[in-house]
Design an enzyme around this catalytic site. Structure first.
Site, PDB file in Angstrom:
ATOM      1  N   ASP A  33       0.833  -1.208   0.000  1.00  0.00           N
ATOM      2  CA  ASP A  33       0.000   0.000   0.000  1.00  0.00           C
ATOM      3  C   ASP A  33       0.867   1.257   0.000  1.00  0.00           C
ATOM      4  OD1 ASP A  33      -2.349   1.384  -0.063  1.00  0.00           O
ATOM      5  OD2 ASP A  33      -2.763   1.216   2.076  1.00  0.00           O
ATOM      6  N   HIS A  50       2.353   3.547  -9.084  1.00  0.00           N
ATOM      7  CA  HIS A  50       2.243   2.105  -9.314  1.00  0.00           C
ATOM      8  C   HIS A  50       3.480   1.587 -10.051  1.00  0.00           C
ATOM      9  CE1 HIS A  50      -1.682   2.059  -7.634  1.00  0.00           C
ATOM     10  NE2 HIS A  50      -2.270   2.726  -8.609  1.00  0.00           N
ATOM     11  N   LEU A 144      11.320 -20.491  -4.720  1.00  0.00           N
ATOM     12  CA  LEU A 144      10.352 -19.567  -4.118  1.00  0.00           C
ATOM     13  C   LEU A 144       9.043 -19.673  -4.893  1.00  0.00           C
ATOM     14  CD1 LEU A 144       9.719 -16.995  -2.281  1.00  0.00           C
ATOM     15  CD2 LEU A 144      10.428 -15.630  -4.244  1.00  0.00           C
TER      16      LEU A 144
HETATM   17  C1  FPP Z   1      -2.112   0.084  -3.344  1.00  0.00           C
HETATM   18  O1  FPP Z   1      -1.636   1.405  -3.280  1.00  0.00           O
HETATM   19  C2  FPP Z   1      -1.554  -0.583  -4.510  1.00  0.00           C
HETATM   20  C3  FPP Z   1      -2.274  -1.140  -5.533  1.00  0.00           C
HETATM   21  C4  FPP Z   1      -3.744  -1.114  -5.582  1.00  0.00           C
HETATM   22  C5  FPP Z   1      -1.618  -1.756  -6.696  1.00  0.00           C
HETATM   23  C6  FPP Z   1      -0.411  -2.613  -6.397  1.00  0.00           C
HETATM   24  C7  FPP Z   1       0.415  -2.689  -7.608  1.00  0.00           C
HETATM   25  C8  FPP Z   1       1.758  -2.656  -7.628  1.00  0.00           C
HETATM   26  C9  FPP Z   1       2.605  -2.652  -6.431  1.00  0.00           C
HETATM   27  C10 FPP Z   1       2.483  -2.589  -8.912  1.00  0.00           C
HETATM   28  C11 FPP Z   1       2.630  -3.772  -9.752  1.00  0.00           C
HETATM   29  C12 FPP Z   1       2.540  -5.106  -9.146  1.00  0.00           C
HETATM   30  C13 FPP Z   1       2.995  -6.236  -9.735  1.00  0.00           C
HETATM   31  C14 FPP Z   1       2.755  -7.539  -9.084  1.00  0.00           C
HETATM   32  C15 FPP Z   1       3.763  -6.192 -10.995  1.00  0.00           C
HETATM   33  P1  FPP Z   1      -2.694   2.598  -3.362  1.00  0.00           P
HETATM   34  O2  FPP Z   1      -2.849   2.965  -4.802  1.00  0.00           O
HETATM   35  O3  FPP Z   1      -3.972   2.233  -2.680  1.00  0.00           O
HETATM   36  O4  FPP Z   1      -1.930   3.717  -2.583  1.00  0.00           O
HETATM   37  P2  FPP Z   1      -2.561   4.871  -1.675  1.00  0.00           P
HETATM   38  O5  FPP Z   1      -3.194   4.180  -0.490  1.00  0.00           O
HETATM   39  O6  FPP Z   1      -1.380   5.691  -1.291  1.00  0.00           O
HETATM   40  O7  FPP Z   1      -3.558   5.608  -2.514  1.00  0.00           O
END
Ligand code: FPP
Length: 270
Positions: A33, A50, A144
């Site tokens: 997050d 992201h 893994l």
């Molecule tokens: C949450 O942060 C994150 C996500 C909803 C997306 C997770 C994706 C990645 C880490 C990138 C790619 C992953 C792979 C497996 C290649 P948020 O957007 O809710 O952040 P915020 O709480 O600060 O708004």
């Protein structure tokens, strides 16, 4: 001192490795997050956060390989995330596609088995095809297991297991009185892996957010303010150190777990 995890029937799903270190979790599950806030602090679009988050995924995989962690489950996209603005969902889809194209060969070379959990029918066909190809290429790799939770929800996982049980009962393959924890667990995602030993959530919130609701029953929880794109090995070492210092009791008393009570007096507390 870290206590020895309770034996689990599913331990046999992970081949024994000599370098398995005491105090290192076998299975780590992570809510990644903070991508959006990372981008906002830089006055950049969320998609940039992201993209930086995808780089942190590699930091995390490298760490797990170095430390001898055997399974890593990452929450990449929840069943609720489909409700985000179309532009952000589109950017995430592009990112997943690019990451699959870029990383899978290398993960295979490094002995990583890649799998996906969640409702993949909601993804576009090109992504579904890449997911399947990644799973087929890496199946059986033993260093893994990397499970990517995508379009995943813990309640959805439990509901799917309940539906599978109902189907088995309706078809006469199972009697209702045979439904116990093992029968439910066997129909959940990741049923062949030991449950997560350590759960990590970055980004400063203290929630499970519909992640592995069933599987996290006895998992040690660790939270950090660090935003996911800022993740580094030092933060992960901190999490492992905290885990190693926890006493895992699995419903028993501290004395039972530390072995200061004779086995005859050991019985599970409610
Ligand atoms: C949450 O942060 C994150 C996500 C909803 C997306 C997770 C994706 C990645 C880490 C990138 C790619 C992953 C792979 C497996 C290649 P948020 O957007 O809710 O952040 P915020 O709480 O600060 O708004």
């Amino acid at each position: 001192m870290p206590s020895t995890p309770a034996p689990d029937a599913r331990d046999s799903a992970l081949p024994a490795r000599q370098e398995e270190a005491p105090g290192v979790p076998r299975h780590v599950a992570i809510i990644m997050d903070g991508n959006g806030r990372w981008a906002a602090r830089r006055r950049r679009p969320r998609a940039i956060g992201h993209r930086a988050g995808a780089r942190a995924v590699n930091v995390c995989i490298d760490f797990c390989l170095e430390q001898g962690v055997r399974a890593l489950t990452l929450f990449a996209f929840s069943s609720e995330n489909w409700g985000r603005p179309e532009e952000e969902v589109g950017a995430l889809m592009k990112l997943f596609l690019a990451a699959l194209d870029r990383e899978v060969e290398e993960l295979h070379r490094r002995g990583v088995e890649v799998r996906f959990i969640g409702d993949r029918t909601r993804f576009p066909a090109d992504i579904r095809a890449r997911m399947q190809a990644a799973e087929m290429l890496t199946r059986g790799n033993a260093r893994l297991t990397l499970a990517i939770a995508a379009s995943y929800g813990g309640r959805q996982d439990i509901a799917a297991a309940a539906r599978a049980l109902a189907e088995d009962v309706a078809a006469g393959r199972l009697r209702p009185e045979q439904i116990d924890e093992a029968a439910v667990g066997a129909r959940m995602a990741l049923a062949d892996l030991p449950p997560p030993d350590l759960f990590i959530r970055t980004g400063g919130d203290f929630r499970i957010s519909n992640f592995l609701l069933w599987q996290l029953a006895y998992t040690e929880l660790w939270f950090t303010e660090t935003l996911w794109p800022d993740l580094d090995a030092a933060t992960l070492h901190e999490a492992i150190r905290a885990f190693a210092g926890r006493e895992r009791r699995f419903g028993l008393t501290g004395e039972q777990v530390s072995g200061t009570v004779p086995p005859s007096q050991r019985s599970a507390t409610p």
